[in-house]
Design a protein around this motif. Structure first.
Motif, PDB file in Angstrom:
ATOM      1  N   ASP A  71       2.263   1.857  -3.485  1.00 31.10           N
ATOM      2  CA  ASP A  71       1.236   2.399  -4.386  1.00 31.10           C
ATOM      3  C   ASP A  71       0.993   3.879  -4.126  1.00 31.10           C
ATOM      4  O   ASP A  71       0.833   4.664  -5.052  1.00 31.10           O
ATOM      5  CB  ASP A  71      -0.078   1.630  -4.230  1.00 31.10           C
ATOM      6  N   ARG A  72       0.985   4.235  -2.850  1.00 33.69           N
ATOM      7  CA  ARG A  72       0.759   5.646  -2.502  1.00 33.69           C
ATOM      8  C   ARG A  72       1.927   6.521  -2.960  1.00 33.69           C
ATOM      9  O   ARG A  72       1.727   7.614  -3.487  1.00 33.69           O
ATOM     10  CB  ARG A  72       0.554   5.774  -1.001  1.00 33.69           C
ATOM     11  N   LEU A  73       3.147   6.045  -2.759  1.00 34.61           N
ATOM     12  CA  LEU A  73       4.312   6.788  -3.213  1.00 34.61           C
ATOM     13  C   LEU A  73       4.341   6.904  -4.733  1.00 34.61           C
ATOM     14  O   LEU A  73       4.709   7.945  -5.280  1.00 34.61           O
ATOM     15  CB  LEU A  73       5.598   6.128  -2.713  1.00 34.61           C
ATOM     16  N   GLN A  74       3.942   5.836  -5.410  1.00 37.74           N
ATOM     17  CA  GLN A  74       3.893   5.866  -6.867  1.00 37.74           C
ATOM     18  C   GLN A  74       2.857   6.883  -7.349  1.00 37.74           C
ATOM     19  O   GLN A  74       3.100   7.629  -8.290  1.00 37.74           O
ATOM     20  CB  GLN A  74       3.564   4.480  -7.405  1.00 37.74           C
ATOM     21  N   ARG A  75       1.713   6.952  -6.691  1.00 35.93           N
ATOM     22  CA  ARG A  75       0.685   7.932  -7.062  1.00 35.93           C
ATOM     23  C   ARG A  75       1.173   9.350  -6.811  1.00 35.93           C
ATOM     24  O   ARG A  75       0.977  10.243  -7.639  1.00 35.93           O
ATOM     25  CB  ARG A  75      -0.594   7.670  -6.275  1.00 35.93           C
ATOM     26  N   LEU A  76       1.805   9.592  -5.660  1.00 32.60           N
ATOM     27  CA  LEU A  76       2.338  10.919  -5.361  1.00 32.60           C
ATOM     28  C   LEU A  76       3.406  11.336  -6.368  1.00 32.60           C
ATOM     29  O   LEU A  76       3.409  12.471  -6.850  1.00 32.60           O
ATOM     30  CB  LEU A  76       2.912  10.948  -3.947  1.00 32.60           C
ATOM     31  N   LEU A  99       0.830  -1.200   0.000  1.00 35.87           N
ATOM     32  CA  LEU A  99       0.000   0.000   0.000  1.00 35.87           C
ATOM     33  C   LEU A  99       0.867   1.253   0.000  1.00 35.87           C
ATOM     34  O   LEU A  99       0.574   2.217  -0.701  1.00 35.87           O
ATOM     35  CB  LEU A  99      -0.931  -0.004   1.212  1.00 35.87           C
ATOM     36  N   ARG A 100       1.948   1.235   0.772  1.00 39.49           N
ATOM     37  CA  ARG A 100       2.841   2.386   0.824  1.00 39.49           C
ATOM     38  C   ARG A 100       3.488   2.632  -0.538  1.00 39.49           C
ATOM     39  O   ARG A 100       3.619   3.769  -0.977  1.00 39.49           O
ATOM     40  CB  ARG A 100       3.899   2.172   1.895  1.00 39.49           C
ATOM     41  N   MET A 145      -4.263  15.369  -7.534  1.00 37.16           N
ATOM     42  CA  MET A 145      -4.517  14.503  -6.381  1.00 37.16           C
ATOM     43  C   MET A 145      -6.017  14.323  -6.147  1.00 37.16           C
ATOM     44  O   MET A 145      -6.458  13.250  -5.748  1.00 37.16           O
ATOM     45  CB  MET A 145      -3.854  15.066  -5.124  1.00 37.16           C
ATOM     46  N   ASP A 156      -7.314  10.230 -10.342  1.00 39.58           N
ATOM     47  CA  ASP A 156      -7.742   8.830 -10.470  1.00 39.58           C
ATOM     48  C   ASP A 156      -9.030   8.718 -11.281  1.00 39.58           C
ATOM     49  O   ASP A 156      -9.156   7.851 -12.153  1.00 39.58           O
ATOM     50  CB  ASP A 156      -7.938   8.200  -9.093  1.00 39.58           C
TER      51      ASP A 156
END
Length: 81
Positions: free
Chosen positions: A5-10, A2-3, A59, A63
């Protein structure tokens, strides 16, 4: 996971918003001022304003927009078959 994925999105949001804010503020300020020192100064100031706005919008809506564009692309691909 999950971390990651979140870093990749940011990171993706930061890269996309940085590119779009630099490109669009550069083009529109160039059209307004022409190639000059004033244009470079205004462009730099415009980037500082546009980047946080573009990042925030990406942000919030990124998505949903990516999902929508995938659906449109899928429909277009099926229409070409």
């Amino acid at each position: 996971m999950l971390r990651h994925d979140r870093l990749q999105r940011l990171a993706g949001s930061l890269v996309m918003s940085a590119f779009m804010s630099m490109a669009l503020s550069g083009v529109f300020s160039l059209l307004e001022f022409g190639v000059s020192w004033l244009w470079l100064r205004v462009w730099g100031q415009s980037i500082l304003i546009a980047l946080p706005i573009a990042f925030s919008l990406d942000m919030m809506f990124g998505d949903s927009l990516r999902f929508f564009s995938k659906r449109v692309a899928d429909k277009a691909a099926r229409a070409w078959l």
